[in-house]
Design an enzyme around this catalytic site. Structure first.
Site, PDB file in Angstrom:
ATOM      1  N   GLU A   1      43.349  36.409  45.342  1.00 52.92           N
ATOM      2  CA  GLU A   1      43.179  36.851  46.729  1.00 52.92           C
ATOM      3  C   GLU A   1      44.067  36.070  47.681  1.00 52.92           C
ATOM      4  O   GLU A   1      44.644  36.647  48.620  1.00 52.92           O
ATOM      5  CB  GLU A   1      41.707  36.737  47.133  1.00 52.92           C
ATOM      6  CG  GLU A   1      40.808  37.747  46.440  1.00 52.92           C
ATOM      7  CD  GLU A   1      39.349  37.607  46.844  1.00 52.92           C
ATOM      8  OE1 GLU A   1      39.040  36.680  47.625  1.00 52.92           O
ATOM      9  OE2 GLU A   1      38.528  38.411  46.367  1.00 52.92           O
TER      10      GLU A   1
ATOM     11  N   HIS B   1      37.192  44.156  50.177  1.00 47.58           N
ATOM     12  CA  HIS B   1      35.803  43.889  49.809  1.00 47.58           C
ATOM     13  C   HIS B   1      34.892  45.089  50.090  1.00 47.58           C
ATOM     14  O   HIS B   1      33.679  44.999  49.905  1.00 47.58           O
ATOM     15  CB  HIS B   1      35.277  42.663  50.565  1.00 47.58           C
ATOM     16  CG  HIS B   1      35.912  41.374  50.126  1.00 47.58           C
ATOM     17  ND1 HIS B   1      37.197  41.021  50.474  1.00 47.58           N
ATOM     18  CD2 HIS B   1      35.446  40.346  49.362  1.00 47.58           C
ATOM     19  CE1 HIS B   1      37.493  39.836  49.958  1.00 47.58           C
ATOM     20  NE2 HIS B   1      36.452  39.412  49.278  1.00 47.58           N
TER      21      HIS B   1
END
Length: 316
Positions: free
Chosen positions: A169, A203
């Protein structure tokens, strides 16, 4: 660094579309084994997570290549310079680890105090049961630590939370996106608050996973995932700030691992006023040291004439 409009080859729209594409690709590739490749469902949760680990790694490498294709024509740089764009550096490595970790831990002062109080309470209870100090009492601490290390290293979820997610990420949403946004003409302050939006997009798949796996109402799923996204935006801004200030990808990775380990900060605990006091004191210390601890001078030999796209060298 930011270039003049006449020299800039990455426009605002190109930077935004590129970041959006990388964010969507990071999520979409997680479902590619079953939806695109038509592979049979994984036989176990561990196999399911390993598939996702591989997909996340592929997404990170693809994003680095994609952003390099856009950035490299702007300057004829070597591979070492490209790594510098991504903040992949070996110089000032201990500063990039220790200083951001210490700064981040201040936000969790209440959590750390609460954990310490719970550990002391359990030790006192065990000592009272054993009738005082014994050899077993002395051994219990190291044994618990070893048991925790073994259980953590053997947990597939721990590998996701402390290794795969932080590294992939941060590479995609900080190392690849921030240089693109800065080259697109966005100011550093704008990037700090813009980059987490793409981070939160990655997300949104948690909404689908939570809704399908927990068998709960859509409203409850929105509430739970909404809280997670709010925390994600806050952390994403902080991680972007660390990356721009230090110019080192290690800084946000270390902060990411620590935050995943600690979870949400503890603001208060019933009957334990020291927890609230510690939280307030920690936040005051965090805000007071935020800029001094992330001073670019601490992470770079020179800040007056560097060849970087981050702009950290001129944002003192």
């Amino acid at each position: 660094m930011e270039e003049d409009a006449g020299e800039r080859r990455v426009t605002n729209s190109v930077a935004l579309m590129s970041c959006t594409a990388m964010a969507l690709f990071y999520v979409a590739i997680l479902y590619s084994p079953t939806w695109i490749l038509r592979l049979p469902p994984p036989s176990s949760f561990k196999q399911f997570m390993i598939r996702r680990f591989i997909c996340a790694a592929i997404s990170s490498l693809a994003s680095m290549l994609f952003s390099a294709i856009i950035l490299i024509p702007m300057r004829s740089w070597e591979v070492s310079h490209l790594f510098g764009i991504y903040g992949i550096r070996i110089d000032h490595i201990w500063q990039a680890m220790v200083f951001p970790l210490s700064l981040t831990s201040l936000m969790y002062a209440g959590s750390l105090v609460l954990k310490s109080m719970l550990i002391m309470s359990s030790w006192k209870e065990y000592r009272n049961q054993c009738g005082g100090m014994t050899i077993d009492y002395v051994k219990i601490g190291p044994q618990n630590i070893l048991n925790w290390v073994f259980s953590t290293t053997s947990s597939i979820l721990a590998w996701r939370n402390y290794v795969v997610a932080p590294f992939t990420e941060e590479l995609v949403f900080r190392a690849c996106m921030i240089p693109l946004l800065l080259c697109g003409g966005f100011k550093t302050n704008s990037v700090i608050f813009l980059c987490p939006i793409f981070f939160s997009l990655a997300h949104l798949n948690h909404l689908l996973d939570f809704y399908s796996q927990q068998n709960c109402s859509l409203f409850k799923a929105f509430m739970v995932v909404g809280l997670q996204l709010g925390y994600t935006v806050i952390f994403g801004s902080y991680a972007s700030f660390l990356f721009i200030r230090t110019g080192n990808i290690v800084a946000p990775i270390v902060a990411h691992i620590f935050c995943n380990f600690m979870g949400l900060p503890v603001l208060f605990a019933r009957g334990k006023g020291m927890v609230s006091v510690a939280f307030v004191a920690g936040m005051v210390g965090f805000l007071w040291l935020l800029f001094p601890v992330t001073d670019p001078v601490l992470y770079n030999d020179r800040t007056d004439n560097c060849r970087c796209w981050h702009g950290y060298c001129t944002w003192a």
